[in-house]
Design a protein around this motif. Structure first.
Motif, PDB file in Angstrom:
ATOM      1  N   ARG A  48      11.537 -75.902   0.428  1.00 27.97           N
ATOM      2  CA  ARG A  48      10.436 -75.051  -0.008  1.00 27.97           C
ATOM      3  C   ARG A  48      10.658 -74.540  -1.419  1.00 27.97           C
ATOM      4  NH1 ARG A  48       5.405 -74.380  -0.231  1.00 27.97           N
ATOM      5  NH2 ARG A  48       4.704 -72.257  -0.374  1.00 27.97           N
ATOM      6  N   TYR A  49       9.653 -74.759  -2.257  1.00 28.46           N
ATOM      7  CA  TYR A  49       9.587 -74.236  -3.615  1.00 28.46           C
ATOM      8  C   TYR A  49       8.110 -74.013  -3.881  1.00 28.46           C
ATOM      9  CZ  TYR A  49      10.080 -73.958  -8.695  1.00 28.46           C
ATOM     10  OH  TYR A  49      10.080 -73.532  -9.994  1.00 28.46           O
TER      11      TYR A  49
ATOM     12  N   PRO B  29       9.602 -69.740  -3.913  1.00 29.59           N
ATOM     13  CA  PRO B  29      10.193 -68.944  -2.839  1.00 29.59           C
ATOM     14  C   PRO B  29       9.223 -68.717  -1.682  1.00 29.59           C
ATOM     15  CG  PRO B  29      10.770 -68.007  -4.943  1.00 29.59           C
ATOM     16  CD  PRO B  29       9.765 -69.101  -5.222  1.00 29.59           C
ATOM     17  N   SER B  30       9.765 -68.785  -0.486  1.00 28.39           N
ATOM     18  CA  SER B  30       8.962 -68.650   0.720  1.00 28.39           C
ATOM     19  C   SER B  30       9.850 -68.257   1.881  1.00 28.39           C
ATOM     20  CB  SER B  30       8.296 -69.988   1.010  1.00 28.39           C
ATOM     21  OG  SER B  30       7.878 -70.063   2.335  1.00 28.39           O
ATOM     22  N   ARG B  31       9.255 -67.710   2.869  1.00 27.66           N
ATOM     23  CA  ARG B  31       9.980 -67.387   4.100  1.00 27.66           C
ATOM     24  C   ARG B  31       9.668 -68.405   5.194  1.00 27.66           C
ATOM     25  NH1 ARG B  31      12.563 -62.774   3.159  1.00 27.66           N
ATOM     26  NH2 ARG B  31      11.617 -61.203   1.849  1.00 27.66           N
ATOM     27  N   SER B  32       9.294 -69.601   4.800  1.00 33.74           N
ATOM     28  CA  SER B  32       8.936 -70.641   5.758  1.00 33.74           C
ATOM     29  C   SER B  32      10.069 -70.876   6.755  1.00 33.74           C
ATOM     30  CB  SER B  32       8.627 -71.949   5.035  1.00 33.74           C
ATOM     31  OG  SER B  32       8.488 -72.990   5.976  1.00 33.74           O
TER      32      SER B  32
ATOM     33  N   ALA C  68      11.810 -74.464   6.653  1.00 36.35           N
ATOM     34  CA  ALA C  68      12.599 -74.957   5.516  1.00 36.35           C
ATOM     35  C   ALA C  68      14.093 -74.946   5.834  1.00 36.35           C
ATOM     36  CB  ALA C  68      12.327 -74.104   4.286  1.00 36.35           C
TER      37      ALA C  68
ATOM     38  N   ALA D  36      15.755 -73.567   0.668  1.00 35.27           N
ATOM     39  CA  ALA D  36      14.696 -72.787   0.027  1.00 35.27           C
ATOM     40  C   ALA D  36      15.225 -72.043  -1.186  1.00 35.27           C
ATOM     41  CB  ALA D  36      14.101 -71.794   1.019  1.00 35.27           C
TER      42      ALA D  36
ATOM     43  N   ASP E 120      13.723 -65.605  -3.782  1.00 33.91           N
ATOM     44  CA  ASP E 120      12.961 -64.801  -4.722  1.00 33.91           C
ATOM     45  C   ASP E 120      13.877 -63.758  -5.360  1.00 33.91           C
ATOM     46  OD1 ASP E 120      10.574 -64.132  -5.964  1.00 33.91           O
ATOM     47  OD2 ASP E 120      10.010 -62.694  -4.419  1.00 33.91           O
TER      48      ASP E 120
ATOM     49  N   SER F  27      12.553 -66.416  -8.318  1.00 35.19           N
ATOM     50  CA  SER F  27      12.926 -67.800  -8.623  1.00 35.19           C
ATOM     51  C   SER F  27      13.714 -67.925  -9.922  1.00 35.19           C
ATOM     52  CB  SER F  27      11.684 -68.684  -8.671  1.00 35.19           C
ATOM     53  OG  SER F  27      10.777 -68.222  -9.645  1.00 35.19           O
TER      54      SER F  27
ATOM     55  N   GLU G 259       8.091 -81.260   1.699  1.00 37.13           N
ATOM     56  CA  GLU G 259       7.780 -79.858   1.423  1.00 37.13           C
ATOM     57  C   GLU G 259       7.157 -79.204   2.648  1.00 37.13           C
ATOM     58  OE1 GLU G 259       5.904 -77.230  -2.184  1.00 37.13           O
ATOM     59  OE2 GLU G 259       5.835 -79.404  -2.279  1.00 37.13           O
TER      60      GLU G 259
END
Length: 131
Positions: A35-36, A38-41, A44, A47, A50, A52, A130
């Motif tokens: 993941r790009y 930043p994410s809380r997926s 992922a 990752a 944050d 970035s 992704e």
């Protein structure tokens, strides 16, 4: 009694073995979920954290819960330098301490070499999908 090596319990040993498997998949060239920006997926495996601009990444091992995190930075395309690991339950909500320790360790090891920067996942990885 089984030899636990560096770990204080069989549970901890298993958790770190799973984390290693995630990193080993990347090293072995297997396709990973990334993941790009930043994410809380939750899906992922890798990752960018944050903010970035700090260029601190984490490999995420989620099973068995609560998992392990491996923090580091990229030095170039497909070259991740792992600098720190920690059990997820011992990390603060915004990862501030881990990010600072990661950056400090990078500067100690590579005082004149900045981390790799990019604008998309393809600037960091060649084998990913992704999420």
């Amino acid at each position: 009694m089984a030899d636990l090596g560096l770990w204080d319990s069989t549970e901890c040993q298993i958790r770190y073995a799973r984390a290693r498997a995630v990193v080993d998949a990347f090293i072995g060239g297997l396709r990973i979920a990334a993941r790009y920006p930043p994410s809380r997926s939750a899906k992922a495996q890798l990752a960018l954290l944050d903010p970035s601009e700090e260029q601190v990444w984490e490999f995420r091992s989620r099973e068995p819960k609560p998992g392990v995190r491996v923090f580091g930075r990229f030095s170039e395309l497909d070259v991740f330098v792992a600098l720190k690991t920690k059990l997820r339950e011992n990390i603060d909500a915004d990862f501030t301490q881990e990010k600072e320790q990661c950056k400090r360790e990078w500067r100690r090891l590579f005082p004149t070499y900045p981390p790799h920067k990019g604008d998309s996942l393809s600037d960091y990885l060649t084998n990913y999908y992704e999420v």
